[in-house]
Design a protein around this motif. Structure first.
Motif, PDB file in Angstrom:
ATOM      1  N   GLY A 361      23.380  15.535  10.658  1.00 43.90           N
ATOM      2  CA  GLY A 361      22.869  15.611   9.296  1.00 43.90           C
ATOM      3  C   GLY A 361      21.364  15.464   9.218  1.00 43.90           C
ATOM      4  O   GLY A 361      20.769  15.679   8.162  1.00 43.90           O
ATOM      5  N   THR A 362      20.743  15.120  10.346  1.00 44.18           N
ATOM      6  CA  THR A 362      19.285  14.982  10.391  1.00 44.18           C
ATOM      7  C   THR A 362      18.631  16.358  10.494  1.00 44.18           C
ATOM      8  O   THR A 362      19.092  17.218  11.224  1.00 44.18           O
ATOM      9  CB  THR A 362      18.853  14.129  11.599  1.00 44.18           C
ATOM     10  OG1 THR A 362      19.461  12.839  11.511  1.00 44.18           O
ATOM     11  CG2 THR A 362      17.334  13.974  11.640  1.00 44.18           C
ATOM     12  N   ALA A 363      17.543  16.531   9.773  1.00 49.03           N
ATOM     13  CA  ALA A 363      16.789  17.789   9.870  1.00 49.03           C
ATOM     14  C   ALA A 363      15.314  17.498   9.622  1.00 49.03           C
ATOM     15  O   ALA A 363      14.955  16.591   8.861  1.00 49.03           O
ATOM     16  CB  ALA A 363      17.301  18.817   8.870  1.00 49.03           C
ATOM     17  N   TRP A 364      14.474  18.286  10.277  1.00 49.63           N
ATOM     18  CA  TRP A 364      13.038  18.258  10.031  1.00 49.63           C
ATOM     19  C   TRP A 364      12.629  19.581   9.416  1.00 49.63           C
ATOM     20  O   TRP A 364      13.069  20.651   9.858  1.00 49.63           O
ATOM     21  CB  TRP A 364      12.260  18.043  11.337  1.00 49.63           C
ATOM     22  CG  TRP A 364      12.135  16.594  11.729  1.00 49.63           C
ATOM     23  CD1 TRP A 364      12.955  15.900  12.566  1.00 49.63           C
ATOM     24  CD2 TRP A 364      11.127  15.680  11.288  1.00 49.63           C
ATOM     25  NE1 TRP A 364      12.537  14.594  12.675  1.00 49.63           N
ATOM     26  CE2 TRP A 364      11.404  14.431  11.894  1.00 49.63           C
ATOM     27  CE3 TRP A 364      10.022  15.784  10.432  1.00 49.63           C
ATOM     28  CZ2 TRP A 364      10.606  13.309  11.688  1.00 49.63           C
ATOM     29  CZ3 TRP A 364       9.222  14.653  10.214  1.00 49.63           C
ATOM     30  CH2 TRP A 364       9.522  13.439  10.844  1.00 49.63           C
ATOM     31  N   ILE A 365      11.809  19.493   8.384  1.00 46.89           N
ATOM     32  CA  ILE A 365      11.310  20.690   7.700  1.00 46.89           C
ATOM     33  C   ILE A 365       9.796  20.743   7.857  1.00 46.89           C
ATOM     34  O   ILE A 365       9.106  19.733   7.646  1.00 46.89           O
ATOM     35  CB  ILE A 365      11.668  20.672   6.206  1.00 46.89           C
ATOM     36  CG1 ILE A 365      13.189  20.584   6.023  1.00 46.89           C
ATOM     37  CG2 ILE A 365      11.131  21.911   5.497  1.00 46.89           C
ATOM     38  CD1 ILE A 365      13.611  20.356   4.580  1.00 46.89           C
ATOM     39  N   GLY A 366       9.283  21.909   8.246  1.00 47.28           N
ATOM     40  CA  GLY A 366       7.841  22.097   8.376  1.00 47.28           C
ATOM     41  C   GLY A 366       7.330  23.059   7.319  1.00 47.28           C
ATOM     42  O   GLY A 366       8.037  23.977   6.903  1.00 47.28           O
ATOM     43  N   TYR A 380      17.913  13.942   5.463  1.00 53.09           N
ATOM     44  CA  TYR A 380      19.197  13.531   6.032  1.00 53.09           C
ATOM     45  C   TYR A 380      20.311  13.927   5.080  1.00 53.09           C
ATOM     46  O   TYR A 380      20.371  13.469   3.940  1.00 53.09           O
ATOM     47  CB  TYR A 380      19.203  12.017   6.267  1.00 53.09           C
ATOM     48  CG  TYR A 380      20.453  11.478   6.905  1.00 53.09           C
ATOM     49  CD1 TYR A 380      20.983  12.042   8.065  1.00 53.09           C
ATOM     50  CD2 TYR A 380      21.109  10.380   6.344  1.00 53.09           C
ATOM     51  CE1 TYR A 380      22.133  11.532   8.647  1.00 53.09           C
ATOM     52  CE2 TYR A 380      22.258   9.859   6.931  1.00 53.09           C
ATOM     53  CZ  TYR A 380      22.771  10.442   8.078  1.00 53.09           C
ATOM     54  OH  TYR A 380      23.907   9.932   8.651  1.00 53.09           O
ATOM     55  N   HIS A 381      21.186  14.821   5.536  1.00 51.29           N
ATOM     56  CA  HIS A 381      22.306  15.309   4.732  1.00 51.29           C
ATOM     57  C   HIS A 381      23.599  15.177   5.554  1.00 51.29           C
ATOM     58  O   HIS A 381      24.031  16.136   6.198  1.00 51.29           O
ATOM     59  CB  HIS A 381      22.102  16.767   4.339  1.00 51.29           C
ATOM     60  CG  HIS A 381      20.892  16.997   3.482  1.00 51.29           C
ATOM     61  ND1 HIS A 381      20.784  16.494   2.202  1.00 51.29           N
ATOM     62  CD2 HIS A 381      19.728  17.674   3.723  1.00 51.29           C
ATOM     63  CE1 HIS A 381      19.613  16.849   1.684  1.00 51.29           C
ATOM     64  NE2 HIS A 381      18.958  17.571   2.580  1.00 51.29           N
TER      65      HIS A 381
END
Length: 406
Positions: A361-366, A380-381
């Protein structure tokens, strides 16, 4: 609304009629008070008997075809106590439908020209099954209008607009009705609305309100006189102005395309965990071709390196789901595409692949923009794979929206 068809209850066909009719009827100032789905056959009789005794108008969909299980026409005539006869105009229309296509009409199609005595035939230029309108004066059971419409949307929807809408307007006599407003919010939960503004909305005289939660979004519906709706809108904005996506029903992707167009800005995307969903949502909007240049789906690490120039060293040291990689993906998409702004996302959709440090559910957005510092945020979803992708794409698009709004 009475939707007929065994396939709807078996799950073989998705029943989209309820939502569609709800929206279209609301535009006329009308509401669906009950929607019932029944299988083909005798179940239609019981549902129709109950409906006509209670409602002002009943819309029945399906069961007007030529096969043995298409019994809506016959059952309706029986319930209303009206004789069925062959309508010559409907018969000629049927014959012409097959003749134009060079096909022989099967004898079973003749039943589609049967109409209750005194009822109106609703032409169907898109299929063989004409619709039927039984005015209230013909109804021997109750003062209720009955509309029989074909089931396939390609036939039903045009018939509704061309034939049913004028009759419903005449029946209802509604010329004006209270305004309605739909506000879309993202990054806030339904419970937040309940806790922070529910009591204030309830205190506005004449205001009807309700919430509808989706993945990554909550819609607030306001219905009432102008002053009441205006007050409800202001209450919501006072609490959640920064979370407002639109107040005209526009989706997040439509708002992003609108902002890009207004500012003459080009967008590119670089996606890993969402597999192109962000680009798909953007390109679903008409006019997006003027503002969307590239959509990179760099699922494998090799693709991140080869297409976007992500550092192999950073991939080894920090992993694919990390701030440095998200930044470099956005910068690479900006550089390669020549766009003005680029958004990237890399994350763990699950159900496996997570760790204590980076759970599923972890993600990084740039986010990279020309002549601006590149930014990155972690979201975090913790959801099922499909919902994670939707929620992650929502976070990415909303960040683009907020940057453009600034």
């Amino acid at each position: 609304m009475l939707n007929t068809g065994t396939e709807l209850l078996l799950g073989n066909t998705l029943n989209t009629h309820g939502a569609w009719f709800g929206r279209e009827l609301f535009k006329l100032g009308l509401r669906i008070t009950r929607q019932t789905t029944v299988p083909d056959g005798d179940a239609i009789r019981e549902a129709l008997e109950e409906s006509v005794s209670r409602a002002d108008a009943v819309i029945v969909t399906g069961g007007l075809g030529p096969t043995s299980d298409d019994l809506t026409r016959e059952i309706t005539a029986e319930v209303l106590g009206i004789e069925l006869i062959t309508d010559e105009a409907a018969l000629r229309s049927l014959e012409a439908f097959f003749a134009v296509r060079g096909l022989k009409m099967a004898p079973s199609n003749l039943k589609q020209a049967l109409v209750p005595v005194g009822a109106d035939v609703l032409p169907n230029p898109n299929g063989t099954a004409p619709g039927v309108y039984v005015p209230p004066r013909l109804n021997g059971r109750a003062n209720c209008a009955v509309f029989l419409l074909p089931g396939p949307p390609r036939e039903l929807y045009p018939m509704f607009h061309d034939e049913v809408v004028p009759k419903l307007k005449a029946l209802s006599g509604i010329e004006s009705f209270p305004p309605a407003l739909e506000l879309k919010f993202t990054g806030v939960g339904e419970s937040d609305f309940h806790q922070q503004i529910d009591a204030q909305l309830a205190a506005v005289p004449g205001l009807e309100y309700g919430y509808c939660a989706h993945v990554g979004e909550v819609d607030l519906r306001l219905i009432g006189e102008e002053d009441a709706v205006r007050s409800g809108r202001q209450i919501a904005l006072d609490a959640f102005a920064s979370k407002l996506v639109s107040d005209d029903g526009s989706s997040l992707e439509r708002v992003v395309v609108r902002l890009l167009t207004e500012r003459n800005i080009k967008l590119a995307t670089a996606e890993s965990c969402t597999g192109g969903l962000i680009a798909n949502r953007i390109t679903n909007v008409p006019g997006s071709s003027a503002v969307f240049t590239h959509g990179f789906v760099t699922y494998a690490n090799e693709a991140k390196v080869d297409l976007l120039g992500v550092s192999e060293t950073d991939l080894e040291q920090h992993g694919a789901v990390s701030e440095p990689v998200a930044r470099q993906m956005a910068e690479g998409a900006l550089r390669v595409s020549g766009a003005d702004i680029a958004v990237s996302i890399t994350g763990i959709a699950g159900p496996s692949g997570g760790s204590e440090e980076k759970p599923v559910g972890t993600a990084w957005i740039g986010l990279a923009m020309k002549d601006r510092p590149t930014l990155a945020i972690k979201v975090y979803h913790p959801r099922k794979r499909k919902d994670f992708k939707q929620a992650a794409s929502q976070s990415a698009l909303d960040w683009v929206r907020r940057r453009l709004a600034e």
